[in-house]
Design an enzyme around this catalytic site. Structure first.
Site, PDB file in Angstrom:
ATOM      1  CE  LYS A  71      -2.808  -1.731   3.667  1.00 45.16           C
ATOM      2  NZ  LYS A  71      -4.053  -1.564   4.790  1.00 45.16           N
TER       3      LYS A  71
ATOM      4  CE  LYS B 290      -2.945   3.023   3.744  1.00 45.02           C
ATOM      5  NZ  LYS B 290      -4.422   3.406   4.748  1.00 45.02           N
TER       6      LYS B 290
HETATM    7  N1  C2G Z   1     -12.652   4.419   7.394  1.00 46.68           N
HETATM    8  C1  C2G Z   1     -13.481   5.176   7.731  1.00 46.68           C
HETATM    9  N2  C2G Z   1     -13.770   6.757   6.912  1.00 46.68           N
HETATM   10  C2  C2G Z   1     -12.914   7.653   7.299  1.00 46.68           C
HETATM   11  C3  C2G Z   1     -11.720   6.268   7.386  1.00 46.68           C
HETATM   12  C4  C2G Z   1     -11.392   5.200   6.961  1.00 46.68           C
HETATM   13  O1  C2G Z   1     -15.493   4.192   8.045  1.00 46.68           O
HETATM   14  N3  C2G Z   1     -12.608   8.598   7.350  1.00 46.68           N
HETATM   15  C5  C2G Z   1     -12.635   2.784   6.802  1.00 46.68           C
HETATM   16  C6  C2G Z   1     -11.944   2.577   5.865  1.00 46.68           C
HETATM   17  O2  C2G Z   1     -12.707   2.805   4.950  1.00 46.68           O
HETATM   18  C7  C2G Z   1     -11.979   1.031   6.260  1.00 46.68           C
HETATM   19  C8  C2G Z   1     -11.211   1.527   7.952  1.00 46.68           C
HETATM   20  O3  C2G Z   1     -11.750   2.260   8.508  1.00 46.68           O
HETATM   21  O4  C2G Z   1     -12.387  -0.013   6.660  1.00 46.68           O
HETATM   22  C9  C2G Z   1      -9.355   1.384   7.301  1.00 46.68           C
HETATM   23  O5  C2G Z   1      -9.273   2.762   6.987  1.00 46.68           O
HETATM   24  P1  C2G Z   1      -7.585   2.555   6.884  1.00 46.68           P
HETATM   25  O6  C2G Z   1      -6.773   2.080   7.836  1.00 46.68           O
HETATM   26  O7  C2G Z   1      -7.639   3.403   6.074  1.00 46.68           O
HETATM   27  O8  C2G Z   1      -7.424   1.024   6.253  1.00 46.68           O
HETATM   28  P2  C2G Z   1      -6.893   0.734   4.718  1.00 46.68           P
HETATM   29  O9  C2G Z   1      -5.494   1.463   4.259  1.00 46.68           O
HETATM   30  O10 C2G Z   1      -8.135   1.204   3.070  1.00 46.68           O
HETATM   31  O11 C2G Z   1      -7.280  -0.860   4.351  1.00 46.68           O
HETATM   32  O12 C2G Z   1      -7.392  -5.685   2.768  1.00 46.68           O
HETATM   33  C10 C2G Z   1      -7.440  -4.052   2.892  1.00 46.68           C
HETATM   34  C11 C2G Z   1      -7.268  -3.378   3.283  1.00 46.68           C
HETATM   35  O13 C2G Z   1      -5.835  -3.034   4.687  1.00 46.68           O
HETATM   36  C12 C2G Z   1      -7.998  -1.868   3.980  1.00 46.68           C
END
Ligand code: C2G
Length: 132
Positions: free
Chosen positions: A45, A47
């Site tokens: 990712k 990240k």
């Molecule tokens: N999320 C949310 N609202 C936000 C930010 C994040 O609902 N303002 C949700 C995202 O949609 C996700 C969860 O919180 O379902 C975790 O977000 P992230 O840590 O950004 O996860 P991500 O990088 O999208 O990783 O295999 C799937 C991946 O690991 C998802």
């Protein structure tokens, strides 16, 4: 007991994450969070997390909605996790809408996409604090 799983990085934990975890838990009785490892985040990712895996795990384990935190080490593990942990419902924020529909074909779990909390994100926090 209805078992729910969700996946993510959860860096710089914020109320958008909490809103997601609260609603994910509302889908059942037991919530597992598969937390992206530092290696997975960087390799897959691009990240670089502010908090490492151990600290992100500690934060998640302190949340009342979360029952178990396991590592997410690869994209492909979901179809193994779901039978292994007897998952009934797979939940993600709707920024992932459609991306994981295959899970309903390959496992017995239902896929649920929940609306994101629109105005907050880890990237926005970093930008606002000029941490980039
Ligand atoms: N999320 C949310 N609202 C936000 C930010 C994040 O609902 N303002 C949700 C995202 O949609 C996700 C969860 O919180 O379902 C975790 O977000 P992230 O840590 O950004 O996860 P991500 O990088 O999208 O990783 O295999 C799937 C991946 O690991 C998802």
């Amino acid at each position: 007991m209805k078992r729910v799983i969700t996946y993510g990085t959860f860096d710089l934990l914020h109320y958008g994450h909490i809103n997601l975890l609260r609603r994910a838990k509302e889908q059942g009785d037991y919530l597992i969070v598969a937390l992206s490892t530092d290696e997975f985040n960087w390799k897959e990712k691009q990240k670089k997390c502010y908090f490492d895996y151990a600290k992100r795990k500690q934060l998640l384990e302190a949340i009342r909605y979360v029952d178990l935190v396991i590592p997410e080490e690869g994209w492909g593990q979901k179809v193994k996790d779901i039978p292994e942990y007897h998952i009934d419902t797979f939940v993600m924020g709707d920024d992932w809408a459609g991306e994981f529909d295959f899970i309903e074909d390959q496992t017995d779990a239902t896929v649920v996409y929940l609306p994101r909390t629109p105005e907050v994100s880890t990237t926005q926090i970093k930008n606002d604090l000029k941490l980039n």
